[in-house]
Motif scaffolding. Structure first.
Motif, short mmCIF file in Angstrom:
data_model
loop_
_atom_site.label_atom_id
_atom_site.label_comp_id
_atom_site.label_asym_id
_atom_site.label_seq_id
_atom_site.Cartn_x
_atom_site.Cartn_y
_atom_site.Cartn_z
N LEU A 216 0.79 -1.26 0.05
CA LEU A 216 0.00 0.02 -0.37
C LEU A 216 0.91 1.30 0.09
CD1 LEU A 216 -2.57 -1.08 2.39
CD2 LEU A 216 -3.18 -0.61 -0.13
N SER A 217 2.13 1.29 0.62
CA SER A 217 2.82 2.36 0.79
C SER A 217 3.33 2.53 -0.46
CB SER A 217 4.03 2.18 1.80
OG SER A 217 4.92 3.07 1.97
N ALA A 218 3.92 1.45 -1.16
CA ALA A 218 4.27 1.68 -2.69
C ALA A 218 3.39 2.16 -3.48
CB ALA A 218 5.04 0.31 -3.04
N ALA A 219 2.18 1.76 -3.49
CA ALA A 219 0.91 2.27 -4.22
C ALA A 219 0.75 3.52 -4.03
CB ALA A 219 -0.19 1.33 -3.87
N MET A 220 0.85 3.98 -2.94
CA MET A 220 0.24 5.41 -2.64
C MET A 220 1.60 6.34 -3.29
SD MET A 220 0.11 7.74 0.86
CE MET A 220 -1.63 7.02 0.91
N SER A 221 2.74 6.04 -3.42
CA SER A 221 3.83 6.67 -4.03
C SER A 221 3.63 6.78 -5.64
CB SER A 221 5.30 6.12 -3.92
OG SER A 221 5.69 6.40 -2.57
N LEU A 222 3.08 5.50 -6.24
CA LEU A 222 3.06 5.28 -7.46
C LEU A 222 1.67 6.22 -7.89
CD1 LEU A 222 4.25 1.74 -7.86
CD2 LEU A 222 5.19 3.59 -8.85
N GLY A 223 0.76 6.13 -6.96
CA GLY A 223 -0.62 6.99 -7.14
C GLY A 223 -0.29 8.50 -7.36
N ARG A 224 0.58 8.74 -6.50
CA ARG A 224 0.97 10.28 -6.50
C ARG A 224 1.91 10.55 -7.70
NH1 ARG A 224 -0.34 13.35 -2.28
NH2 ARG A 224 1.54 14.52 -2.62
N ALA A 225 2.33 9.70 -8.23
CA ALA A 225 3.20 9.75 -9.47
C ALA A 225 2.58 9.75 -10.70
CB ALA A 225 4.47 9.06 -9.45
N LEU A 226 1.06 9.52 -10.42
CA LEU A 226 0.15 9.43 -11.69
C LEU A 226 0.11 7.87 -12.45
CD1 LEU A 226 0.53 13.04 -13.22
CD2 LEU A 226 -1.06 11.98 -11.28
N ARG A 227 0.98 7.22 -11.68
CA ARG A 227 1.05 5.70 -12.37
C ARG A 227 -0.18 4.83 -12.44
NH1 ARG A 227 4.93 6.56 -15.82
NH2 ARG A 227 6.64 7.42 -15.12
N GLN A 228 -0.55 4.18 -13.50
CA GLN A 228 -1.72 3.17 -13.48
C GLN A 228 -1.27 1.91 -12.75
OE1 GLN A 228 -4.57 3.42 -14.51
NE2 GLN A 228 -4.51 5.63 -15.36
N VAL A 229 -1.84 1.53 -11.32
CA VAL A 229 -1.49 0.63 -10.64
C VAL A 229 -2.37 -0.16 -10.03
CG1 VAL A 229 -0.52 0.20 -8.24
CG2 VAL A 229 0.38 2.08 -9.56
N LEU A 230 -2.11 -1.58 -10.04
CA LEU A 230 -3.18 -2.68 -9.75
C LEU A 230 -2.60 -3.51 -8.54
CD1 LEU A 230 -5.64 -4.24 -9.94
CD2 LEU A 230 -4.44 -5.83 -11.32
N ILE A 231 -3.09 -3.37 -7.39
CA ILE A 231 -2.70 -4.07 -6.40
C ILE A 231 -3.64 -5.26 -6.23
CG2 ILE A 231 -2.36 -4.38 -3.69
CD1 ILE A 231 -2.75 -1.05 -3.86
N ILE A 232 -3.00 -6.46 -6.12
CA ILE A 232 -3.34 -7.99 -5.91
C ILE A 232 -3.34 -8.36 -4.58
CG2 ILE A 232 -3.85 -10.21 -7.13
CD1 ILE A 232 -2.67 -9.24 -9.65
N ASP A 233 -4.21 -8.86 -3.61
CA ASP A 233 -4.11 -9.36 -2.69
C ASP A 233 -4.97 -10.21 -2.10
OD1 ASP A 233 -2.58 -8.47 0.05
OD2 ASP A 233 -4.90 -8.56 0.55
N SER A 234 -4.33 -11.22 -1.37
CA SER A 234 -5.13 -12.49 -0.85
C SER A 234 -5.89 -12.22 0.46
CB SER A 234 -4.46 -13.58 -0.86
OG SER A 234 -3.36 -13.65 -0.04
N GLY A 235 -5.67 -11.15 1.32
CA GLY A 235 -6.10 -10.97 2.63
C GLY A 235 -5.51 -11.91 3.75
N GLU A 236 -4.45 -12.11 3.67
CA GLU A 236 -3.83 -12.80 4.60
C GLU A 236 -2.48 -12.51 5.11
OE1 GLU A 236 -3.70 -17.14 3.66
OE2 GLU A 236 -5.96 -17.21 3.98
N PRO A 237 -2.47 -11.29 5.65
CA PRO A 237 -1.06 -10.65 6.43
C PRO A 237 -0.60 -11.38 7.40
CG PRO A 237 -2.87 -9.49 6.95
CD PRO A 237 -3.47 -10.52 6.02
#
Length: 312
Positions: free
Chosen positions: A19-40
């Motif tokens: 999620l932290s990486a996605a925020m950096s990339l989202g703020r850089a206007l990058r098209q991002v998909l996070i795939i998560d299985s929900g088991e941290p």
């Protein structure tokens, strides 16, 4: 492929690092998909500590707030699913989920964490992250000065003993079999009144994950409030290795300071690539990975566009 062909980055793993990486990339206007299985890996840990602004909050609460904030960036999407396969393509990479869904992107980031391998001791899995602990900086303050154990042997037991002694002096090392401590190490522990118990452990008695008694194979018992352990682990996701990413001697994904793996275009961050397993460190590594990915995408766009001096 079902995924958007214009994706810049697929992030496999949507916990703190992802999620932290996605925020950096989202703020850089990058098209991002996070795939998560929900088991941290810390899903049953009641509270997270040693992270300013979040100290004492539940891990799930921190992740939920992070996800809500990240998804406010319109170029970031979240997909619930388990990534099971990946491959390199001419345009980048493809990821397939267990449900058969396919997504493609120019770059990949794995924030997939680790899978802890519990020893064959009844009750230890239920106590893991609650009263069987891995890190005193994350949880030591809450059990300071309590009767505490360390489940370890040899050099690990010695170093762990010195570390945990800072939080409690009522300390016992449980080697779970014959001690592999050297004579010098045993003398140092004895000098500091750190007990060594070589009995084999059979069971941990607990109430809803709160440990209260260690039961040995000879049926004797030992009362403790908390137990530190460093179980073996394996990578939670095998895709990076299948793509050719190298592992360290410890079994972590090998990365440089920019979170790049040994495979071009593939990055990794969080628990899967560091021994420092803490929420704050995962967030930091994710920020670095996001910035590094954006930098690499920029360099890709400008590669070949600069004319060398003196040429036409």
């Amino acid at each position: 492929m079902e995924g958007n062909k214009k994706l810049d980055v697929i992030i496999v793993g949507g916990s703190y690092a992802g999620l932290s990486a996605a925020m950096s990339l989202g703020r850089a206007l990058r098209q991002v998909l996070i795939i998560d299985s929900g088991e941290p890996c810390n899903r049953q840990t009641p509270h997270s500590h040693n992270f300013i602004t979040q100290d004492g909050n539940a891990p799930g609460q921190i992740a939920a707030t992070a996800k809500e904030q990240v998804l406010k960036y319109p170029t970031v999407r979240f997909h619930e699913g388990l990534a099971v396969r990946g491959r390199k393509t001419e345009a980048g990479f493809e990821i397939e989920t267990q449900a058969g869904e396919g997504f493609s992107s120019r770059k990949l980031l794995f924030a997939t964490g680790l899978k802890d391998m519990m020893p064959p001791i009844e009750g230890i899995a239920a106590c893991w992250g609650v009263s069987v602990l891995h890190c005193p900086y994350c949880h030591g303050y809450e059990v300071k000065n309590e009767r505490t154990g360390i489940l370890a042997n040899g050099d690990m037991a010695f170093e762990f003993g010195k570390l945990i002694y800072n939080w409690t002096k009522d300390l016992t090392v449980f080697t779970n079999g014959p001690s592999r401590l050297t004579g010098e190490q045993a003398s140092v522990l004895e000098e500091h009144h750190i007990r060594v118990n070589e009995k084999e452990v059979s069971q941990l008695l607990h109430h809803q994950g709160q440990l209260h008694t260690i039961v040995f194979k000879d049926q004797s018992e030992f009362a403790v409030k908390a137990l530190y352990a460093r179980p073996a682990f394996t990578q939670h996701c095998s895709i990076p290795e299948e793509l050719g990413c190298e592992l360290t001697e410890q079994g972590l994904l090998k990365t440089d300071i920019f979170q790049k793996t040994t495979v071009e275009g593939v990055f990794a961050c969080g628990d899967n690539s560091t021994l420092g397993r803490a929420v704050s460190l995962s967030v930091s590594a994710g920020t670095m990975a996001g910035a590094s990915l954006n930098k690499e995408l920029i360099e890709d766009a400008f590669r070949g566009s600069v004319t060398a001096p003196g040429t036409i």
